[in-house]
Design a protein around this motif. Structure first.
Motif, PDB file in Angstrom:
ATOM      1  N   GLY A 227      78.733  32.813  88.877  1.00 28.05           N
ATOM      2  CA  GLY A 227      80.101  32.663  88.399  1.00 28.05           C
ATOM      3  C   GLY A 227      80.245  31.886  87.108  1.00 28.05           C
ATOM      4  N   TYR A 228      79.128  31.398  86.563  1.00 27.48           N
ATOM      5  CA  TYR A 228      79.209  30.636  85.313  1.00 27.48           C
ATOM      6  C   TYR A 228      78.871  31.469  84.079  1.00 27.48           C
ATOM      7  CZ  TYR A 228      79.707  26.467  88.165  1.00 27.48           C
ATOM      8  OH  TYR A 228      80.170  25.529  89.062  1.00 27.48           O
ATOM      9  N   GLY A 229      78.568  32.747  84.273  1.00 25.51           N
ATOM     10  CA  GLY A 229      78.312  33.624  83.143  1.00 25.51           C
ATOM     11  C   GLY A 229      76.934  33.495  82.536  1.00 25.51           C
ATOM     12  N   PHE A 230      75.978  32.948  83.274  1.00 23.39           N
ATOM     13  CA  PHE A 230      74.616  32.834  82.749  1.00 23.39           C
ATOM     14  C   PHE A 230      73.930  34.203  82.791  1.00 23.39           C
ATOM     15  CE2 PHE A 230      74.759  28.423  84.867  1.00 23.39           C
ATOM     16  CZ  PHE A 230      75.458  27.900  83.792  1.00 23.39           C
ATOM     17  N   MET A 231      73.183  34.491  81.752  1.00 27.28           N
ATOM     18  CA  MET A 231      72.369  35.701  81.732  1.00 27.28           C
ATOM     19  C   MET A 231      71.069  35.436  82.487  1.00 27.28           C
ATOM     20  SD  MET A 231      74.000  38.044  80.004  1.00 27.28           S
ATOM     21  CE  MET A 231      75.352  38.193  78.840  1.00 27.28           C
ATOM     22  N   LYS A 271      76.005  31.177  77.268  1.00 19.90           N
ATOM     23  CA  LYS A 271      76.192  30.151  78.276  1.00 19.90           C
ATOM     24  C   LYS A 271      74.845  29.866  78.938  1.00 19.90           C
ATOM     25  CE  LYS A 271      80.991  31.442  79.208  1.00 19.90           C
ATOM     26  NZ  LYS A 271      81.957  31.905  80.236  1.00 19.90           N
ATOM     27  N   ARG A 272      74.578  28.575  79.171  1.00 15.73           N
ATOM     28  CA  ARG A 272      73.311  28.206  79.793  1.00 15.73           C
ATOM     29  C   ARG A 272      73.441  26.864  80.489  1.00 15.73           C
ATOM     30  NH1 ARG A 272      74.162  24.029  77.732  1.00 15.73           N
ATOM     31  NH2 ARG A 272      73.561  23.206  75.731  1.00 15.73           N
ATOM     32  N   PRO A 273      72.668  26.648  81.541  1.00 14.41           N
ATOM     33  CA  PRO A 273      72.652  25.335  82.174  1.00 14.41           C
ATOM     34  C   PRO A 273      71.716  24.383  81.445  1.00 14.41           C
ATOM     35  CG  PRO A 273      71.204  26.792  83.373  1.00 14.41           C
ATOM     36  CD  PRO A 273      71.811  27.605  82.253  1.00 14.41           C
ATOM     37  N   VAL A 274      71.875  23.092  81.728  1.00 13.36           N
ATOM     38  CA  VAL A 274      70.910  22.088  81.273  1.00 13.36           C
ATOM     39  C   VAL A 274      70.144  21.633  82.511  1.00 13.36           C
ATOM     40  CG1 VAL A 274      70.564  19.897  80.085  1.00 13.36           C
ATOM     41  CG2 VAL A 274      72.479  21.386  79.445  1.00 13.36           C
ATOM     42  N   VAL A 275      68.826  21.797  82.463  1.00 17.15           N
ATOM     43  CA  VAL A 275      67.972  21.552  83.625  1.00 17.15           C
ATOM     44  C   VAL A 275      67.176  20.274  83.399  1.00 17.15           C
ATOM     45  CG1 VAL A 275      66.150  22.500  85.089  1.00 17.15           C
ATOM     46  CG2 VAL A 275      67.782  24.046  83.953  1.00 17.15           C
ATOM     47  N   PHE A 276      67.153  19.405  84.400  1.00 18.16           N
ATOM     48  CA  PHE A 276      66.368  18.175  84.333  1.00 18.16           C
ATOM     49  C   PHE A 276      65.240  18.260  85.353  1.00 18.16           C
ATOM     50  CE2 PHE A 276      70.491  17.149  82.653  1.00 18.16           C
ATOM     51  CZ  PHE A 276      70.209  16.345  81.556  1.00 18.16           C
ATOM     52  N   GLU A 277      64.015  18.306  84.853  1.00 19.87           N
ATOM     53  CA  GLU A 277      62.838  18.365  85.716  1.00 19.87           C
ATOM     54  C   GLU A 277      62.413  16.943  86.026  1.00 19.87           C
ATOM     55  OE1 GLU A 277      59.724  17.889  87.457  1.00 19.87           O
ATOM     56  OE2 GLU A 277      58.897  17.957  85.428  1.00 19.87           O
ATOM     57  N   CYS A 278      62.624  16.508  87.262  1.00 18.03           N
ATOM     58  CA  CYS A 278      62.380  15.115  87.641  1.00 18.03           C
ATOM     59  C   CYS A 278      61.349  15.005  88.755  1.00 18.03           C
ATOM     60  CB  CYS A 278      63.688  14.457  88.080  1.00 18.03           C
ATOM     61  SG  CYS A 278      64.982  14.452  86.818  1.00 18.03           S
ATOM     62  N   VAL A 279      60.460  15.974  88.849  1.00 19.37           N
ATOM     63  CA  VAL A 279      59.436  15.986  89.898  1.00 19.37           C
ATOM     64  C   VAL A 279      58.084  15.556  89.341  1.00 19.37           C
ATOM     65  CG1 VAL A 279      58.258  17.374  91.642  1.00 19.37           C
ATOM     66  CG2 VAL A 279      60.675  17.777  91.158  1.00 19.37           C
ATOM     67  N   GLY A 280      57.623  16.256  88.308  1.00 16.82           N
ATOM     68  CA  GLY A 280      56.370  15.878  87.663  1.00 16.82           C
ATOM     69  C   GLY A 280      55.133  16.242  88.437  1.00 16.82           C
ATOM     70  N   VAL A 281      55.076  17.468  88.993  1.00 20.06           N
ATOM     71  CA  VAL A 281      53.860  17.943  89.655  1.00 20.06           C
ATOM     72  C   VAL A 281      53.444  19.253  89.002  1.00 20.06           C
ATOM     73  CG1 VAL A 281      54.409  16.818  91.840  1.00 20.06           C
ATOM     74  CG2 VAL A 281      55.123  19.194  91.462  1.00 20.06           C
ATOM     75  N   ALA A 292      64.653  29.978  85.592  1.00 22.85           N
ATOM     76  CA  ALA A 292      65.860  29.538  84.888  1.00 22.85           C
ATOM     77  C   ALA A 292      66.543  30.697  84.167  1.00 22.85           C
ATOM     78  CB  ALA A 292      65.512  28.445  83.881  1.00 22.85           C
ATOM     79  N   PRO A 293      67.864  30.664  84.051  1.00 21.05           N
ATOM     80  CA  PRO A 293      68.570  31.682  83.268  1.00 21.05           C
ATOM     81  C   PRO A 293      68.130  31.663  81.805  1.00 21.05           C
ATOM     82  CG  PRO A 293      70.095  30.462  84.658  1.00 21.05           C
ATOM     83  CD  PRO A 293      68.783  29.733  84.725  1.00 21.05           C
ATOM     84  N   LEU A 294      68.402  32.752  81.132  1.00 24.81           N
ATOM     85  CA  LEU A 294      68.097  32.832  79.712  1.00 24.81           C
ATOM     86  C   LEU A 294      68.816  31.707  78.965  1.00 24.81           C
ATOM     87  CD1 LEU A 294      67.370  35.714  80.786  1.00 24.81           C
ATOM     88  CD2 LEU A 294      68.078  36.601  78.555  1.00 24.81           C
ATOM     89  N   HIS A 295      68.160  31.204  77.940  1.00 19.84           N
ATOM     90  CA  HIS A 295      68.720  30.197  77.027  1.00 19.84           C
ATOM     91  C   HIS A 295      68.898  28.822  77.659  1.00 19.84           C
ATOM     92  CE1 HIS A 295      69.409  33.497  74.268  1.00 19.84           C
ATOM     93  NE2 HIS A 295      70.101  34.132  75.217  1.00 19.84           N
ATOM     94  N   VAL A 316      59.444  32.200  75.620  1.00 15.66           N
ATOM     95  CA  VAL A 316      59.747  32.946  74.397  1.00 15.66           C
ATOM     96  C   VAL A 316      60.769  34.037  74.678  1.00 15.66           C
ATOM     97  CG1 VAL A 316      58.772  34.551  72.714  1.00 15.66           C
ATOM     98  CG2 VAL A 316      57.543  32.453  73.274  1.00 15.66           C
ATOM     99  N   ASN A 317      60.508  34.846  75.701  1.00 14.91           N
ATOM    100  CA  ASN A 317      61.384  35.984  75.960  1.00 14.91           C
ATOM    101  C   ASN A 317      62.756  35.561  76.480  1.00 14.91           C
ATOM    102  OD1 ASN A 317      59.931  38.642  75.452  1.00 14.91           O
ATOM    103  ND2 ASN A 317      58.390  37.497  76.580  1.00 14.91           N
ATOM    104  N   LYS A 318      62.824  34.403  77.114  1.00 17.74           N
ATOM    105  CA  LYS A 318      64.116  33.900  77.570  1.00 17.74           C
ATOM    106  C   LYS A 318      64.775  32.973  76.551  1.00 17.74           C
ATOM    107  CE  LYS A 318      63.490  33.952  82.593  1.00 17.74           C
ATOM    108  NZ  LYS A 318      63.580  33.121  83.823  1.00 17.74           N
ATOM    109  N   GLU A 319      64.077  32.666  75.468  1.00 19.64           N
ATOM    110  CA  GLU A 319      64.554  31.706  74.464  1.00 19.64           C
ATOM    111  C   GLU A 319      64.989  30.399  75.115  1.00 19.64           C
ATOM    112  OE1 GLU A 319      67.318  33.021  71.484  1.00 19.64           O
ATOM    113  OE2 GLU A 319      65.637  33.813  70.311  1.00 19.64           O
TER     114      GLU A 319
END
Length: 390
Positions: A227-231, A271-281, A292-295, A316-319
């Motif tokens: 519903g957020y319009g992410f590709m 439109k794109r989300p901002v992802v925070f990777e906080c696991v580190g494995v 992850a969605p494109l962009h 690369v392909n998802k930019e």
């Protein structure tokens, strides 16, 4: 003074001389010092960390065969100062500090080097210029969170997150929880959190996450982001481009002129989300690139302690925009402290226990179990070796 010494993975309480502050330095009596993920890593992976830091131009990171006093999330009271101090912070003042000390032009990380003993001790030397008085009578437990919360503050800045963005936080340990708290303090409307641990998911909710997902049951990418319009596929984006051109060709001006005008006002920005990777494995980054969605903008905050493999073709392909975050600026540290003191940043849910110096080893063990604790603070005044609930 009593301190906790680490050598070859073994933590033990030892007697050490009270350190003497050098030029431009303060001696602080430690009241609280948080146990950080970096401390846990240093116990088990000191040499790997030291090898990496040496490539970054810092050859003095803690080695496993050295005696190191860990602890860099420091809150305490000033008891003495060295020569050439400005003298603006008086004895008895409660303070927090950016954990760096300088001798000449040599800078060392407090608690992360054998050359700069840290806060798992009754006293610690800090740099006057990097030390801030604690305002508004902020409690010791919350003031001690200034340093780790500043890490999250910086990570959110690196993500350039706006209030309208959707933020996805993967991993709800202390770092992920701190990121969630900062995101909500910034007014980010939608924060999605993901963790396998039920205890950490509950803490994520307490810290303000709007949607909390168990990745063993559901994907943080599919339902929560609908519903957020992410590709999510390349054909989706290609079709959107073709549809746009077909629509614009019906206008009385060339489609490229209309496109250029839309681009100038940001209407074509994906439109794109901002992802925070906080696991580190190992494997986390490649998994994000695949799911992850494109962009998407990905901010890496978790520290992976080994070599990892990822497929650049996915990014690369998802930019995708891949960024890494470490530490904070002095201004971010100051702003974090005042946000905590002013009540605009709520970190009260992070602290789950306190322990004396004699219980530091047991606290390290407890922190390996995600259901039990998030942040344990060391209080040198406590004589028990048991972890006390906050």
């Amino acid at each position: 003074m009593k301190a906790v010494s680490l050598t070859r993975g073994r933590l033990e309480v030892v007697e050490l001389p009270v350190p003497r502050p050098g030029a431009g330095q303060l001696l602080v009596e430690v009241k609280r010092c948080g146990i950080c993920g970096s401390d846990l890593h240093s116990r088990l992976h000191a040499d790997e960390l030291a090898d990496s830091l040496e490539l970054c131009g810092y050859p003095r990171y803690a080695r496993s065969d050295q005696r190191v006093v860990l602890g860099h999330e420091i809150y305490g009271e000033v008891v003495d100062r060295g020569p050439w101090c400005a003298g603006t912070i008086r004895s008895g003042t409660p303070v927090v500090t950016v954990p760096l000390v300088r001798r000449g032009r040599q800078v060392d990380g407090v608690g992360l080097s054998a050359h700069a003993p840290g806060g798992f001790a009754e006293h610690v030397v800090v740099q006057e210029a990097l030390t801030l008085p604690v305002p508004n009578g902020l409690s010791a437990d919350i003031a001690a969170l200034t340093e780790p919360m500043a890490v999250a503050w910086h990570a959110v800045n690196r993500g350039e997150v706006t209030r309208k963005d959707v933020a996805i936080v993967l991993g709800c340990g202390p770092v992920g929880l701190a990121v969630i708290a900062v995101l909500k303090a910034r007014g980010v409307a939608t924060v999605i959190a993901s963790d396998y641990s039920a205890g950490r998911r509950a803490l994520a909710t307490n810290c303000g996450a709007d949607v909390v997902v168990d990745p063993a049951v559901a994907s943080p990418w599919e339902g929560p982001t609908a519903g957020y319009g992410f590709m999510t596929t390349m054909p989706d984006e290609y079709n959107a481009g073709i549809d746009a051109i077909e629509g614009l060709t019906r206008l009385p001006v060339p489609w490229w002129a209309s496109w250029r005008a839309m681009e100038a006002v940001g209407a074509t920005r994906p439109k794109r989300p901002v992802v925070f990777e906080c696991v580190g494995v190992p494997g986390m980054l490649d998994g994000i690139l695949a799911a992850a969605p494109l962009h998407s903008r990905v901010v890496v905050v978790g520290v992976c302690m080994g070599a990892d493999t990822l497929r650049p073709s996915l990014a690369v392909n998802k930019e995708l925009d891949l960024r890494f975050a470490v530490g904070y600026t002095p201004l971010e540290f100051r702003d974090t402290l005042h946000a905590l003191a002013g009540g605009t940043l709520d970190a009260s849910h992070l602290v789950t226990g306190r322990v004396g110096l004699a219980g530091v080893a047991s606290a390290f063990t407890a922190l390996a179990e995600p259901e039990a604790h998030a942040k344990i603070l060391v209080d040198p005044s406590l004589t028990t070796d048991r972890i006390l609930p906050r």
